[in-house]
Design a protein around this motif. Structure first.
Motif, short mmCIF file in Angstrom:
data_model
loop_
_atom_site.label_atom_id
_atom_site.label_comp_id
_atom_site.label_asym_id
_atom_site.label_seq_id
_atom_site.Cartn_x
_atom_site.Cartn_y
_atom_site.Cartn_z
N ASN A 200 0.81 -1.22 0.00
CA ASN A 200 0.00 0.00 0.00
C ASN A 200 0.84 1.27 0.00
O ASN A 200 0.30 2.37 0.15
N LEU A 203 -0.17 3.91 -2.45
CA LEU A 203 -1.51 4.41 -2.13
C LEU A 203 -1.43 5.38 -0.95
O LEU A 203 -2.14 6.39 -0.92
N ALA A 264 -2.91 -5.70 4.21
CA ALA A 264 -2.93 -4.77 3.08
C ALA A 264 -4.33 -4.64 2.51
O ALA A 264 -4.76 -3.54 2.15
N LYS A 268 -6.54 -0.97 2.43
CA LYS A 268 -6.82 -0.32 1.15
C LYS A 268 -8.15 0.43 1.15
O LYS A 268 -8.19 1.61 0.78
#
Length: 292
Positions: A200, A203, A264, A268
């Protein structure tokens, strides 16, 4: 370079103090005849563990000490302004009444919209199960120091990224493409940490970059750091003191994920919802600024 250099020097000073703390105890014990004293060995004993706990904010005092490391950015920015620009640090904030008004607005907007989104998520499977992480009495005891620490930390980042970098770029370049995008990219990359974020990582960079873009735009529109600082402060209070889901800086988190941990796949949707929160708060602040 000067800002970063002073930040590093300040951190080395705090690290030296962290190293010498057990030495002081050993000196006292030696003076009282309760043990031998080896200043080098006793100072290093457990130092790496203490340093690691500070870096992770793993307990209340470690978290507060970590927040104090950001004072280096305050000192560095103040000296840089004085040496190279003949300006005072207060000039980066804007007029004090405006800063206070906009800071309050930012905290209120984040609290209202963030609270609404959290309430909505609590009715869906997107919000994972939480558990009490810190005894409420201990949490309340450290709360004033923790709030002051987060005020220092968020203020330091706003000073450097929105106050100094964005302000200097805006004075040199007329295009918002320059003075909004560069601080945003730098702010996002400053949170690049694949060791903790894993798959991640980018992100997380995108999420923090989006916050940086919103903060930069609101700073340009409002004419002070107050609004961005208020949003940043409220966001970090939520993420550090109320609900910790990232697995770090959780030394004073009131709630954290249940024993299953933060996978993960679990993080998200939370990061995406955080991006939705930021867009919503930014839009509400822009509407408020347009009407006042």
């Amino acid at each position: 370079m000067l800002i970063v250099g002073i930040y590093v020097a300040w951190n080395l000073t705090l690290g030296l103090a962290l190293w010498l703390l057990p030495v002081a105890d050993q000196i006292l014990a030696w003076a009282l005849g309760r043990g031998d004293f080896n200043w080098f060995h006793n100072g290093l004993h457990g130092f790496e563990t203490r340093l690691s706990r500070v870096g992770q904010g793993a307990d209340p005092w470690s978290l507060i000490l970590l927040m104090l490391t950001f004072l280096g950015f305050w000192f560095g920015t103040a000296l840089t302004l004085r040496l190279f620009h003949n300006r005072r640090l207060s000039g980066l904030f804007g007029r004090a009444p405006v800063v206070l008004r906009d800071f309050t607005l930012g905290v209120a907007m984040m609290a209202m919209i963030g609270g609404g989104i959290a309430l909505f998520l609590s009715q869906t499977p997107l919000l994972p199960q939480l558990q009490l992480a810190t005894d409420p009495a201990l949490w309340l005891l450290f709360l004033p120091l923790a709030l002051l620490g987060i005020l220092i930390q968020t203020g330091a980042e706003e000073l450097v990224f929105r106050g100094y970098i964005q302000g200097q770029l805006a004075a040199r370049f007329a295009s918002p493409l320059v003075y909004l995008s560069l601080p945003t990219i730098l702010f996002g990359l400053a949170h690049y940490n694949p060791a903790e974020m894993g798959t991640n990582t980018w992100l997380v960079v995108a999420t923090t970059g989006l916050f940086g873009l919103a903060a930069s735009d609101l700073t340009a529109r409002s004419g002070s750091l107050g609004l961005a600082w208020g949003l940043h402060f409220a966001n970090n209070v939520l993420a550090i003191l109320l609900v910790s889901v990232m697995g770090g800086l959780d030394g004073l988190a009131l709630l954290q994920l249940a024993e299953t941990g933060a996978s993960a796949d679990l993080l998200k949707p939370l990061l995406i919802s955080d991006m939705l929160l930021m867009v919503s708060v930014w839009a509400a602040c822009r509407l408020w600024l347009r009407r006042r």
